[in-house]
Motif scaffolding. Structure first.
Motif, PDB file in Angstrom:
ATOM      1  N   LYS A 271       0.845  -1.194   0.000  1.00 28.31           N
ATOM      2  CA  LYS A 271       0.000   0.000   0.000  1.00 28.31           C
ATOM      3  C   LYS A 271       0.875   1.235   0.000  1.00 28.31           C
ATOM      4  N   SER A 272       0.518   2.204  -0.817  1.00 23.35           N
ATOM      5  CA  SER A 272       1.245   3.475  -0.855  1.00 23.35           C
ATOM      6  C   SER A 272       0.430   4.558  -0.168  1.00 23.35           C
ATOM      7  N   SER A 273       1.119   5.529   0.421  1.00 23.01           N
ATOM      8  CA  SER A 273       0.436   6.580   1.182  1.00 23.01           C
ATOM      9  C   SER A 273      -0.277   7.585   0.280  1.00 23.01           C
ATOM     10  N   GLN A 274       0.056   7.560  -0.996  1.00 21.06           N
ATOM     11  CA  GLN A 274      -0.681   8.356  -1.981  1.00 21.06           C
ATOM     12  C   GLN A 274      -0.672   7.623  -3.307  1.00 21.06           C
ATOM     13  N   SER A 275      -1.558   7.998  -4.184  1.00 19.62           N
ATOM     14  CA  SER A 275      -1.682   7.297  -5.451  1.00 19.62           C
ATOM     15  C   SER A 275      -0.400   7.379  -6.263  1.00 19.62           C
ATOM     16  N   VAL A 276      -0.054   6.269  -6.914  1.00 21.86           N
ATOM     17  CA  VAL A 276       1.101   6.230  -7.813  1.00 21.86           C
ATOM     18  C   VAL A 276       0.637   6.012  -9.252  1.00 21.86           C
ATOM     19  N   LEU A 277      -0.615   6.350  -9.498  1.00 19.87           N
ATOM     20  CA  LEU A 277      -1.197   6.208 -10.819  1.00 19.87           C
ATOM     21  C   LEU A 277      -1.015   7.481 -11.628  1.00 19.87           C
ATOM     22  N   TYR A 278      -0.386   7.348 -12.811  1.00 23.58           N
ATOM     23  CA  TYR A 278      -0.322   8.444 -13.756  1.00 23.58           C
ATOM     24  C   TYR A 278      -1.638   8.438 -14.541  1.00 23.58           C
ATOM     25  N   SER A 279      -2.483   9.401 -14.301  1.00 21.81           N
ATOM     26  CA  SER A 279      -3.794   9.413 -14.943  1.00 21.81           C
ATOM     27  C   SER A 279      -3.687   9.576 -16.452  1.00 21.81           C
ATOM     28  N   SER A 280      -2.635  10.287 -16.904  1.00 21.07           N
ATOM     29  CA  SER A 280      -2.494  10.539 -18.342  1.00 21.07           C
ATOM     30  C   SER A 280      -2.237   9.257 -19.116  1.00 21.07           C
ATOM     31  N   SER A 281      -1.555   8.319 -18.493  1.00 24.60           N
ATOM     32  CA  SER A 281      -1.216   7.064 -19.168  1.00 24.60           C
ATOM     33  C   SER A 281      -1.916   5.865 -18.546  1.00 24.60           C
ATOM     34  N   ASN A 282      -2.640   6.079 -17.470  1.00 26.66           N
ATOM     35  CA  ASN A 282      -3.290   4.997 -16.728  1.00 26.66           C
ATOM     36  C   ASN A 282      -2.288   3.925 -16.313  1.00 26.66           C
ATOM     37  N   ALA A 283      -1.091   4.349 -15.944  1.00 25.67           N
ATOM     38  CA  ALA A 283      -0.047   3.410 -15.530  1.00 25.67           C
ATOM     39  C   ALA A 283       0.320   3.670 -14.078  1.00 25.67           C
TER      40      ALA A 283
ATOM     41  N   LEU B 169      11.069  -8.171 -10.555  1.00 31.36           N
ATOM     42  CA  LEU B 169      10.072  -9.137 -11.009  1.00 31.36           C
ATOM     43  C   LEU B 169       9.023  -8.495 -11.915  1.00 31.36           C
ATOM     44  N   LEU B 170       8.463  -7.391 -11.450  1.00 33.33           N
ATOM     45  CA  LEU B 170       7.335  -6.750 -12.123  1.00 33.33           C
ATOM     46  C   LEU B 170       7.506  -5.241 -12.053  1.00 33.33           C
ATOM     47  N   TYR B 171       7.007  -4.544 -13.074  1.00 35.49           N
ATOM     48  CA  TYR B 171       6.951  -3.089 -13.043  1.00 35.49           C
ATOM     49  C   TYR B 171       5.646  -2.657 -13.704  1.00 35.49           C
ATOM     50  N   TRP B 172       5.350  -1.364 -13.623  1.00 33.02           N
ATOM     51  CA  TRP B 172       4.016  -0.881 -14.007  1.00 33.02           C
ATOM     52  C   TRP B 172       2.936  -1.749 -13.361  1.00 33.02           C
ATOM     53  N   ALA B 173       3.213  -2.190 -12.157  1.00 30.94           N
ATOM     54  CA  ALA B 173       2.320  -2.966 -11.296  1.00 30.94           C
ATOM     55  C   ALA B 173       2.059  -4.394 -11.763  1.00 30.94           C
TER      56      ALA B 173
END
Lengths: 122, 113
Positions: free
Chosen positions: B24-36, B53-57
């Motif tokens: 869990k992150s304390s604030q959103s890590v979503l780039y709304s412009s790219s939905n990533a 292992l994984l990136y972009w979630a």
């Protein structure tokens, strides 16, 4: 195969300096942002610093800002971390890491070295 | 700074069973412009550096077995190992790269039951 090899760690007294080096091979060095991450053995990971492809942009954790300087020499495929005014809390294993995404301010670390241990103690 | 938390601190799973780790992150890590989502997962085995292992979630790094998968968006993320293998014993860390300072979760230790 991409490879990173760190050197320069060791024992330093508080207030003294050390310079870490990281030699890269197996990839086009100046196509990637580069990073330093540290880890107290048995503990978590702490990002320390990042540098852009050309070296023109750098970023630092607050814990090291003003004391550490990251730099790179693309002609030598090498990354550096100049560590001044060392403190006991800087004691850690320092990893050099290659950036994958290509933006030093937003990157993940897809290749890591084995690390070089820095111990700060009197 | 974005603070990352993980749960549980450790878990023991039988071979072949599913392991689930939350981040869990304390604030959103979503780039709304790219939905990533700027969220990565690493595996660290004793005496070794971390391995991406994984990136972009949810994007698997090359060579990572497909039993590893990631999900989530915004502030809540999950790493799932669908069928635990002996070689998966390790500590798993999440990392946000939405903004500097890049921050890691404290890690989750996965063991065999």
């Amino acid at each position: 195969e991409a490879q990173l090899v760190e050197s320069g760690g060791g024992l330093a007294q508080p207030g003294r300096s050390l310079r870490l080096s990281c030699e890269a091979s197996g990839f086009i060095f100046d196509d990637h942002g580069m990073h330093w991450v540290r880890q107290v053995p048995g503990k978590g990971l702490e990002w320390v610093s990042s540098i852009s492809l050309s070296g023109s942009n750098t970023h630092y954790a607050d814990s090291v800002k003003g004391r550490f300087t990251i730099s790179r020499d693309n002609a030598k495929n090498s990354l550096y971390l100049q560590m001044n005014s060392l403190r006991p809390e800087d004691t850690a294993l320092y990893f050099c890491a290659k950036g994958k995404i290509g933006v030093s301010s937003s990157d993940v670390f897809d290749v890591w070295g084995q690390g070089t241990m820095v111990t700060v103690s009197s | 700074d974005i603070v990352m938390t993980q749960s549980p601190d450790s878990l023991a799973v039988s071979l072949g069973e599913r392991a689930t780790i939350n981040c869990k992150s304390s604030q959103s890590v979503l780039y709304s412009s790219s939905n990533a989502n700027s969220l990565a997962w690493y595996q660290q085995k004793p005496g070794q550096p971390p391995k991406l292992l994984l990136y972009w979630a949810s994007t698997r790094e090359s060579g990572v077995p497909d039993r590893f998968s990631g999900s989530g968006s915004g502030t809540d993320f999950t790493l799932t190992i669908s069928s635990l293998q002996a070689e998966d014993v390790a500590v798993y860390f999440c990392q946000q790269y939405y903004s500097t300072p890049f921050t890691f979760g404290p890690g989750t230790k996965v063991e065999i039951k």
